[in-house]
Structures are given as structure tokens and as C-alpha cells.
Design a protein around this motif. Structure first.
Motif, PDB file in Angstrom:
ATOM      1  N   LEU A 110       0.813  -1.204   0.000  1.00  0.00           N
ATOM      2  CA  LEU A 110       0.000   0.000   0.000  1.00  0.00           C
ATOM      3  C   LEU A 110       0.851   1.260   0.000  1.00  0.00           C
ATOM      4  O   LEU A 110       0.388   2.335  -0.399  1.00  0.00           O
ATOM      5  CB  LEU A 110      -0.936   0.009   1.213  1.00  0.00           C
ATOM      6  N   ARG A 111       2.094   1.149   0.457  1.00  0.00           N
ATOM      7  CA  ARG A 111       2.982   2.308   0.435  1.00  0.00           C
ATOM      8  C   ARG A 111       3.276   2.750  -1.002  1.00  0.00           C
ATOM      9  O   ARG A 111       3.583   3.910  -1.251  1.00  0.00           O
ATOM     10  CB  ARG A 111       4.282   1.978   1.166  1.00  0.00           C
ATOM     11  N   LEU A 112       3.178   1.814  -1.944  1.00  0.00           N
ATOM     12  CA  LEU A 112       3.393   2.176  -3.344  1.00  0.00           C
ATOM     13  C   LEU A 112       2.330   3.132  -3.861  1.00  0.00           C
ATOM     14  O   LEU A 112       2.568   3.875  -4.814  1.00  0.00           O
ATOM     15  CB  LEU A 112       3.401   0.917  -4.211  1.00  0.00           C
ATOM     16  N   LEU A 113       1.147   3.108  -3.239  1.00  0.00           N
ATOM     17  CA  LEU A 113       0.048   3.970  -3.665  1.00  0.00           C
ATOM     18  C   LEU A 113      -0.013   5.273  -2.901  1.00  0.00           C
ATOM     19  O   LEU A 113      -0.858   6.122  -3.206  1.00  0.00           O
ATOM     20  CB  LEU A 113      -1.288   3.222  -3.509  1.00  0.00           C
ATOM     21  N   ASP A 114       0.833   5.437  -1.896  1.00  0.00           N
ATOM     22  CA  ASP A 114       0.785   6.628  -1.059  1.00  0.00           C
ATOM     23  C   ASP A 114       1.304   7.827  -1.837  1.00  0.00           C
ATOM     24  O   ASP A 114       2.415   7.791  -2.364  1.00  0.00           O
ATOM     25  CB  ASP A 114       1.624   6.413   0.205  1.00  0.00           C
ATOM     26  N   PRO A 115       0.518   8.910  -1.932  1.00  0.00           N
ATOM     27  CA  PRO A 115       1.010  10.088  -2.665  1.00  0.00           C
ATOM     28  C   PRO A 115       2.145  10.814  -1.961  1.00  0.00           C
ATOM     29  O   PRO A 115       2.784  11.673  -2.568  1.00  0.00           O
ATOM     30  CB  PRO A 115      -0.247  10.976  -2.770  1.00  0.00           C
ATOM     31  N   LEU A 116       2.386  10.514  -0.681  1.00  0.00           N
ATOM     32  CA  LEU A 116       3.508  11.139   0.016  1.00  0.00           C
ATOM     33  C   LEU A 116       4.845  10.613  -0.472  1.00  0.00           C
ATOM     34  O   LEU A 116       5.876  11.252  -0.254  1.00  0.00           O
ATOM     35  CB  LEU A 116       3.386  10.902   1.527  1.00  0.00           C
ATOM     36  N   PHE A 117       4.854   9.453  -1.119  1.00  0.00           N
ATOM     37  CA  PHE A 117       6.087   8.855  -1.612  1.00  0.00           C
ATOM     38  C   PHE A 117       6.081   8.875  -3.138  1.00  0.00           C
ATOM     39  O   PHE A 117       5.022   8.858  -3.768  1.00  0.00           O
ATOM     40  CB  PHE A 117       6.233   7.410  -1.114  1.00  0.00           C
ATOM     41  N   VAL A 118       7.256   8.881  -3.689  1.00  0.00           N
ATOM     42  CA  VAL A 118       7.427   8.862  -5.142  1.00  0.00           C
ATOM     43  C   VAL A 118       8.069   7.528  -5.509  1.00  0.00           C
ATOM     44  O   VAL A 118       9.244   7.287  -5.212  1.00  0.00           O
ATOM     45  CB  VAL A 118       8.290  10.030  -5.631  1.00  0.00           C
ATOM     46  N   TYR A 119       7.278   6.668  -6.126  1.00  0.00           N
ATOM     47  CA  TYR A 119       7.752   5.355  -6.551  1.00  0.00           C
ATOM     48  C   TYR A 119       7.608   5.232  -8.063  1.00  0.00           C
ATOM     49  O   TYR A 119       6.688   5.818  -8.653  1.00  0.00           O
ATOM     50  CB  TYR A 119       6.950   4.232  -5.875  1.00  0.00           C
ATOM     51  N   PRO A 120       8.481   4.474  -8.713  1.00  0.00           N
ATOM     52  CA  PRO A 120       8.311   4.241 -10.158  1.00  0.00           C
ATOM     53  C   PRO A 120       7.110   3.345 -10.425  1.00  0.00           C
ATOM     54  O   PRO A 120       6.517   2.761  -9.510  1.00  0.00           O
ATOM     55  CB  PRO A 120       9.633   3.562 -10.562  1.00  0.00           C
ATOM     56  N   SER A 121       6.754   3.232 -11.692  1.00  0.00           N
ATOM     57  CA  SER A 121       5.601   2.424 -12.075  1.00  0.00           C
ATOM     58  C   SER A 121       5.824   0.960 -11.701  1.00  0.00           C
ATOM     59  O   SER A 121       6.883   0.391 -11.961  1.00  0.00           O
ATOM     60  CB  SER A 121       5.365   2.547 -13.584  1.00  0.00           C
ATOM     61  N   THR A 122       4.800   0.371 -11.064  1.00  0.00           N
ATOM     62  CA  THR A 122       4.908  -1.000 -10.558  1.00  0.00           C
ATOM     63  C   THR A 122       3.568  -1.688 -10.686  1.00  0.00           C
ATOM     64  O   THR A 122       2.514  -1.074 -10.471  1.00  0.00           O
ATOM     65  CB  THR A 122       5.350  -1.004  -9.075  1.00  0.00           C
ATOM     66  N   VAL A 123       3.602  -2.976 -11.035  1.00  0.00           N
ATOM     67  CA  VAL A 123       2.412  -3.835 -11.047  1.00  0.00           C
ATOM     68  C   VAL A 123       2.764  -5.094 -10.276  1.00  0.00           C
ATOM     69  O   VAL A 123       3.660  -5.842 -10.670  1.00  0.00           O
ATOM     70  CB  VAL A 123       1.967  -4.180 -12.480  1.00  0.00           C
ATOM     71  N   LEU A 124       2.069  -5.326  -9.162  1.00  0.00           N
ATOM     72  CA  LEU A 124       2.365  -6.452  -8.284  1.00  0.00           C
ATOM     73  C   LEU A 124       1.151  -7.372  -8.209  1.00  0.00           C
ATOM     74  O   LEU A 124       0.022  -6.899  -8.002  1.00  0.00           O
ATOM     75  CB  LEU A 124       2.740  -5.967  -6.871  1.00  0.00           C
ATOM     76  N   VAL A 132      -1.531  -1.752  -8.474  1.00  0.00           N
ATOM     77  CA  VAL A 132      -1.162  -1.075  -9.721  1.00  0.00           C
ATOM     78  C   VAL A 132      -0.759   0.353  -9.392  1.00  0.00           C
ATOM     79  O   VAL A 132      -1.527   1.103  -8.778  1.00  0.00           O
ATOM     80  CB  VAL A 132      -2.337  -1.078 -10.725  1.00  0.00           C
ATOM     81  N   ASN A 133       0.442   0.709  -9.812  1.00  0.00           N
ATOM     82  CA  ASN A 133       0.929   2.088  -9.700  1.00  0.00           C
ATOM     83  C   ASN A 133       1.502   2.464 -11.062  1.00  0.00           C
ATOM     84  O   ASN A 133       2.675   2.251 -11.345  1.00  0.00           O
ATOM     85  CB  ASN A 133       1.992   2.199  -8.605  1.00  0.00           C
ATOM     86  N   LEU A 134       0.633   2.988 -11.921  1.00  0.00           N
ATOM     87  CA  LEU A 134       1.009   3.365 -13.282  1.00  0.00           C
ATOM     88  C   LEU A 134       0.669   4.833 -13.495  1.00  0.00           C
ATOM     89  O   LEU A 134      -0.496   5.195 -13.679  1.00  0.00           O
ATOM     90  CB  LEU A 134       0.275   2.500 -14.311  1.00  0.00           C
ATOM     91  N   GLU A 135       1.688   5.675 -13.391  1.00  0.00           N
ATOM     92  CA  GLU A 135       1.523   7.109 -13.566  1.00  0.00           C
ATOM     93  C   GLU A 135       0.443   7.650 -12.620  1.00  0.00           C
ATOM     94  O   GLU A 135       0.548   7.500 -11.419  1.00  0.00           O
ATOM     95  CB  GLU A 135       1.193   7.413 -15.038  1.00  0.00           C
ATOM     96  N   GLN A 136      -0.666   8.215 -13.164  1.00  0.00           N
ATOM     97  CA  GLN A 136      -1.704   8.776 -12.282  1.00  0.00           C
ATOM     98  C   GLN A 136      -2.632   7.718 -11.716  1.00  0.00           C
ATOM     99  O   GLN A 136      -3.342   7.981 -10.749  1.00  0.00           O
ATOM    100  CB  GLN A 136      -2.547   9.811 -13.050  1.00  0.00           C
ATOM    101  N   ILE A 137      -2.665   6.535 -12.309  1.00  0.00           N
ATOM    102  CA  ILE A 137      -3.585   5.489 -11.866  1.00  0.00           C
ATOM    103  C   ILE A 137      -2.923   4.701 -10.736  1.00  0.00           C
ATOM    104  O   ILE A 137      -1.959   3.966 -10.959  1.00  0.00           O
ATOM    105  CB  ILE A 137      -3.968   4.563 -13.026  1.00  0.00           C
TER     106      ILE A 137
END
Length: 446
Positions: A110-124, A132-137
Motif C-alpha cells: 500500500l505504500r506504493l500507492l501513497d502520494p507522500l512517496f514517489v515510486y516508479p511504475s509498478t504492477v504487483l 497497480v501504480n502506473l503514472e496517475q492510476i
């Protein structure tokens, strides 16, 4: 549509205004974490006052506001929920702990979805969800719903509305699972967004580079520098999405992990089978009386027991085999889906690579032009130095004849004119000699 859905965002407990064809469904009861209030510092000195000041949210001069950061990171967040069965769109207020229990996800996912952090695009792919963390989605996809992290970005609302429309307009014979549909739409949104940014960068870059080749100025160089910085950042993001899709396609285990519908059906069938076995056992136990004697005729023989066990194992084996065939089929479907978007994102990456090569070629051309100008300046400086040396000869002659001494040369008529003529001829000869020497040594173009 974005204006229609952004206005209710100011009131977190009101539903969003989605299209009229959206089905309504009651959201599940989710416990919310109460917001902790700010403690009021007690009047007084000493350590108690310092402790109460820190508990009240005050911070040291130049320090971080850690309590507010903790409150933002651990409090409730607004999520947009798209249900698979009814295609309804709702707004939920869920805290992080509830979301972890709901989707059975660890905190690091869930930390991958947190807007406080900047993570690269990831699909787990996880046991019961796809992160899913793909750009704005930024969303969590399960077999029954999609939970989108709510934000003011229009791409989030467009994703929810488009997913709702596709669920309502599902074509006949389309048996693609819900989680694959949601993942496909997320990939489509990310690839479209990156491709649009690449196209916008191309439209801005090529005229600017052509202008730079015709007129080299500080302003144009600064604009190209900013353009190249944007290009490098966008290329890194596109490369990350491409690598993520390629990694998923190369690993059958990850793709099988994302088939959540099959897992759900398998768990439900196993639970039903377990309940039936338990009910049969209870019925058999209830049918056998403790007081009544057991007749040896009514008890099943050993061969009958073995036959039942064999049939049960065979049915389980056939079920597992059919399930494996279904999973293999859907792995191929997911691989084809990922391959289609891999081609799209690879095309975007090729555009950016071509643009980068064009920028490099332009920089090389500019460097060649600057080197040519620098060589011309060096040649001009060389000629100017030679001419200065020839003129210095006149200065030496004038200095010699300007000394206060007696000589018969001053008594000869037109003697000074001949001195100037001879000096000029000697200077011209020396200048021509130097020019010939420079050309002979290829220090100047022929």
C-alpha cells in the motif's frame, strides 16, 4: 465530466456525481479510525511543558512537523470503488489498516500507492489483489472491485467512468475476467498518457531545434537544455513501464498470480466441498445410534471404501487438471494483452529515442559550427599578429631615425622616402613569407 465530479470532492462523505446509468449499491460497512485531536499544552515550566508542547503538534525551529505527517500517512483516505457485479461507482473513506485487512495486503504494498512517496511504475500480483501504480492510476484490483486512490487528477475520474462504461456495455462472448479488464484499462491509460506527453514534446522540440541550428543564441540553448531535461525524465518513466510489462510477460508465475477470479472460484469450491464433507460426516454420525447394535451387513465393505476413495481422488485430479488448463488459457490471454500494450509503450520509447538522437545530432552540428568559428578566429588572430609584427618593423625604423645623433643620411635629398619604401617592401615580403609558411604547414585553408 471532470467538473461534475470534482465539486463533491470538497465534502468527503457525499457520493460523486457519476453518469445517470450508474447502478447504486450500498457500500460495505468499513470501520473508520477517528482523527486524533491536538493536545493542548499545559501551562507550566520544566520538562512537562516541553513534553506537552511536543504532543500538541509544535515543532522545533527548522524541524519537521512529524505529528502532522503521521496523521496524514495513517488517517483515512478517500477511495473510489468500482464494483464488478453492478458496475456501480462509490466513494469510501477507509484507513490504511482497514484496507490492509480488506485486500490482505502488507503495508509495503500500500505504500506504493501513497502520494507522500514517489515510486516508479509498478504492477504487483498478490494472493487476493493486484497493486497497480502506473503514472496517475494508483489502485488495488480484486476479483470483485477496483479501489482507486481518490485525487484531483482527471485521469482517475476518467478511469472510473470508462471502467464503468465497459462493464455496462460488456460484449457477448467476452469472458475476460474482471481483474484483467481493470488492468487493461490501467495500462491503456498509462500508455495513452505517456504517448500524449511524448507527442507534445515532439511538437515542441523539432521547431526549437531547427531554430537553434539557424540561430545559436543563449536563449535557444537554455530552451533546448530544459527540453532535454524533460526528455530524460519522460524517457525514464516510459522505460520503467516498458520494463515492468516485459518482466510480467517473461514470468508465467506472476501472470498466473494475477488470475484472481480462478483463485476465488477455487476457494469457494473448496469451502463448499469441505462443508458438504462435514455435513455428510455429521449425517452419518447422527444416523448411527449408540444404543443400537451395528449390523455387519449394513457396514460398507473394504472394496466399497476403496472405490469411493478412488473416485474422490479422481474427481479432485480432474478438477485440478481442468483448473490448470483454464489458468494456462488465461495466462495466454493476459500475455497477449500485455504484449499489445508492450508494443504501444515500445513505440513511445522509440519516439523518445529518435528525438534524443535528433537532439544529439543537433548538438554535434552546433559544436561543429562553433569549432569552425573558433578556427576562423584563430586564423584571423594569426594574420593580425603577423601584420602587427610587420608594422612593428616601421616602429623600429622610426625609433632608430628618431634618435638624437648626427648622420649624413639626413643630408641626402628624399632619403627618408627611400627608407620608408625599403621598409615597406621588406615588411610586405616578410608578411607574404609568413602567409606562405602558414599555408605550407596547413595552419590556414588553401
Amino acid at each position: 465530466m471532470a467538473d461534475a465530479v470534482k465539486q463533491p470532492l470538497l465534502h468527503h462523505h457525499q457520493p460523486y456525481a457519476y453518469p445517470s446509468y450508474a447502478a447504486s449499491a450500498s457500500s460495505p460497512a468499513l470501520p473508520s479510525v477517528p482523527h486524533s485531536g491536538t493536545a493542548t499544552p499545559t501551562p507550566g515550566g520544566g520538562g512537562g511543558g516541553a513534553a506537552s508542547s511536543f504532543a500538541g503538534g509544535r515543532r522545533f525551529p527548522g524541524g519537521l512537523d512529524v505529528p502532522n505527517l503521521k496523521k496524514r500517512g495513517g488517517g483515512t483516505r478517500s477511495w473510489i470503488r468500482v464494483e464488478a457485479a453492478t458496475a456501480s461507482v462509490q466513494t469510501l473513506e477507509v484507513d490504511k489498516a482497514t484496507m490492509m485487512r480488506r485486500c490482505e495486503l502488507p503495508a509495503r504494498d500500500l505504500r506504493l500507492l501513497d502520494p507522500l512517496f514517489v515510486y516508479p511504475s509498478t504492477v504487483l500480483g498478490r494472493e487476493r489483489a493486484i497493486v497497480v501504480n502506473l503514472e496517475q492510476i494508483r489502485c488495488v484490483i480484486t476479483a470483485d472491485e477496483v479501489l482507486l486512490l481518490n485525487s484531483l487528477d482527471s485521469y482517475v475520474f476518467q478511469y472510473a467512468a470508462e471502467l464503468q462504461r465497459r462493464l455496462l456495455e460488456r460484449a457477448e462472448g467476452d469472458e475476460l475476467p474482471f481483474e484483467f479488464r481493470a488492468l487493461e484499462l490501467a495500462l491503456e491509460a498509462a500508455c495513452s498518457f505517456l504517448d500524449a506527453q511524448a507527442a507534445e514534446l515532439e511538437i515542441e522540440a523539432y521547431p526549437l531545434l531547427d531554430e537553434l541550428t539557424s540561430k545559436i543564441s543563449t536563449l535557444n540553448l537554455e530552451r533546448v537544455r530544459r527540453l532535454k531535461s524533460r526528455l530524460v525524465a519522460l524517457t525514464r518513466r516510459v522505460q520503467k513501464v516498458r520494463d515492468e510489462i516485459e518482466q510480467l510477460m517473461d514470468d508465467d508465475g506472476d501472470m498466473a498470480e494475477m488470475y484472481l477470479t480462478e483463485k476465488k472460484m477455487r476457494m469457494e469450491s473448496s469451502s463448499v466441498f469441505g462443508d458438504q464433507s462435514l455435513a455428510t460426516f455429521n449425517a452419518a454420525a447422527a444416523g448411527t445410534s449408540v444404543s443400537a447394535p451395528v449390523s455387519p451387513v449394513s457396514s460398507p465393505t473394504e472394496s466399497r471404501k476403496l472405490e469411493k476413495t478412488y473416485s474422490l481422488c479422481r474427481s479432485r485430479h480432474d478438477s485440478v487438471k481442468s483448473s490448470d488448463n483454464t489458468v494456462t488459457e488465461h495466462i495466454e490471454e493476459l500475455e497477449m494483452l500485455l504484449e499489445a500494450y508492450f508494443v504501444v509503450i515500445d513505440s513511445t520509447l522509440n519516439k523518445l529515442t529518435s528525438l534524443k538522437e535528433y537532439i544529439d545530432d543537433t548538438e554535434d552540428f552546433i559544436n561543429i559550427q562553433l569549432d569552425n568559428v573558433r578556427n576562423q578566429l584563430i586564423q584571423f588572430e594569426l594574420l593580425l599578429t603577423t601584420a602587427t609584427f610587420v608594422v612593428a618593423i616601421f616602429g623600429v625604423v622610426a625609433g632608430v631615425f628618431g634618435m638624437n645623433f648626427e648622420t649624413d643620411v639626413f643630408n641626402i635629398q628624399n632619403a627618408f622616402q627611400w627608407v620608408l619604401i625599403i621598409t615597406g617592401v621588406v615588411g610586405a615580403f616578410i608578411f607574404c613569407f609568413f602567409v606562405w609558411f602558414f599555408k605550407y604547414k596547413r595552419l590556414m585553408p588553401l
